[in-house]
Design an enzyme around this catalytic site. Sequence first.
Site, short mmCIF file in Angstrom:
data_model
loop_
_atom_site.label_atom_id
_atom_site.label_comp_id
_atom_site.label_asym_id
_atom_site.label_seq_id
_atom_site.Cartn_x
_atom_site.Cartn_y
_atom_site.Cartn_z
N SER A 69 0.86 -1.17 0.00
CA SER A 69 0.00 0.00 0.00
C SER A 69 0.91 1.24 0.00
CB SER A 69 -0.87 0.02 1.25
OG SER A 69 -0.04 0.23 2.37
N LYS A 70 0.30 2.40 -0.04
CA LYS A 70 1.09 3.64 -0.03
C LYS A 70 2.02 3.70 1.16
CE LYS A 70 -0.57 7.05 -2.98
NZ LYS A 70 -0.21 8.36 -3.34
#
Length: 470
Positions: free
Chosen positions: A240-241
């Site tokens: 994910s980010k």
Amino acid sequence: MTVVTRFAPSPTGMLHIGGARTALFNMLYARHFGGRFVLRIEDTDRARSTEEAKTAIVEGLSWLGIAWDGDVNFQSTRQERHRQAAEDLLARGLAYRCYCTPEELDQMRQAARAAGQAPRYDGRWRDRDPADAPSGIAPTIRLKAPREGETVLSDMVQGEVRVANSEMDDLVLLRGDGSPTYMLSVVVDDHDMGVTHVLRGDDHLTNAFRQIHIFQALGYDLPVFGHVPLIHGADGAKLSKRHGALGVDEYRQMGYLPEALCNYLLRLGWSHGDDEVISLADAIAWFDGSGIGRSPARFDYTKLGHLNGLYIRQSDDARLVDLIRPGLEAALSRPLDDSDLRRLTAGMDGLKQRARTLVDLAQAAAIYCLHRPLPVDDQARPLLAADGRAHLRVLRQALAADGVLWQRDKLEALVRDLALSGGHKLGLFAQPLRAAVTGRTTSPPIFEVMEILGPDETLGRLDDALAPHT
Ligand code: GLU
């Protein structure tokens, strides 16, 4: 046979590192076999494709040094050809028109869901007489997919994977509005571009089985598929980010060198013995499709930083000065002048020994460009209190004396003698000296910094530190 590989991103967002790794693997594989690597931007989804994303793909790959052969291909320019392929299948009885309404399809989905099955089309128009076609409905064209037996994929990475054909429904090739689907376009383009090997993320594994059916119906040779496990975060969860699933451009802004990022991405999911630092030439020589891991690799900023530091140390000093220049100018709010550039160039070898990113490097390099009086950071401030000042005063006088040779080893000897003659260790003098000259507690060797700054600037900075207001 000439090996042809491709990178086929959809321009719907940034070029993320998973995509960059896919592109890299395809480029290396083609280069290894002396083949071609093509870039095909799959921009058929008009609503989601953006110009920014297309630019980000082209610029991101160029920055990374992932060069493709020939022009950039845009899938949207080939829709007529894709439509034709669907019509051919229709004419040969290998596809059919489906007149289901959206409501009917929705009911099918709901029924499947209620029965705990994957949503699927039940094939109701497969063998129905086209004369039954209701008016006012623009039909889709669906593939008459095989229903018996199984489809076997010999994947370069996953090995042999089998799916029962009864698990797959008749997929749409052409939508009601005449637009070709992704599944059809990919197959026709891969065939027309002579693609022999498809290396991509394993999120496309299930698509491969459906695509194989289209290849077979069209009578095209199958490419070799290799589905590479996706990149996961350091904790093993999907990237994910928070983990680093950022656009390539963001890595550039964080101060990573393209060759370091490439080397890191290469090692994420591929190995060659214990080799960690791998040049592009070696990567091309070694990347033959073996060595791709079958479990997801974990993205690790510490490793990336370590590798980046290594590449920074190996980089040419003049290049590093160029690379940090914009960041430094932004931080200083002024353009660098000749004296800045002279000092940066002279100091780069010492500066680059510690940096893990170009951002660190620019930050460290500021000591050569800041105008007096320098800001003093919180760690350095206590070193400039009473005791430190007393030592600095002695130092200031000794350094300003006639005949002092302003060379690092001479300066070091002078300060050392001074400390020792008072019964002190060198550090007792060197620490406040560093604090006064750089405003910091860490820097390249302080006598090197002093030599590069020269006597006027160095003594001026000492005066600032000794001035009553500090
Ligand atoms: N355009 C697809 C994507 O961006 C990739 C197609 C493929 O590699 O076959 O996910």
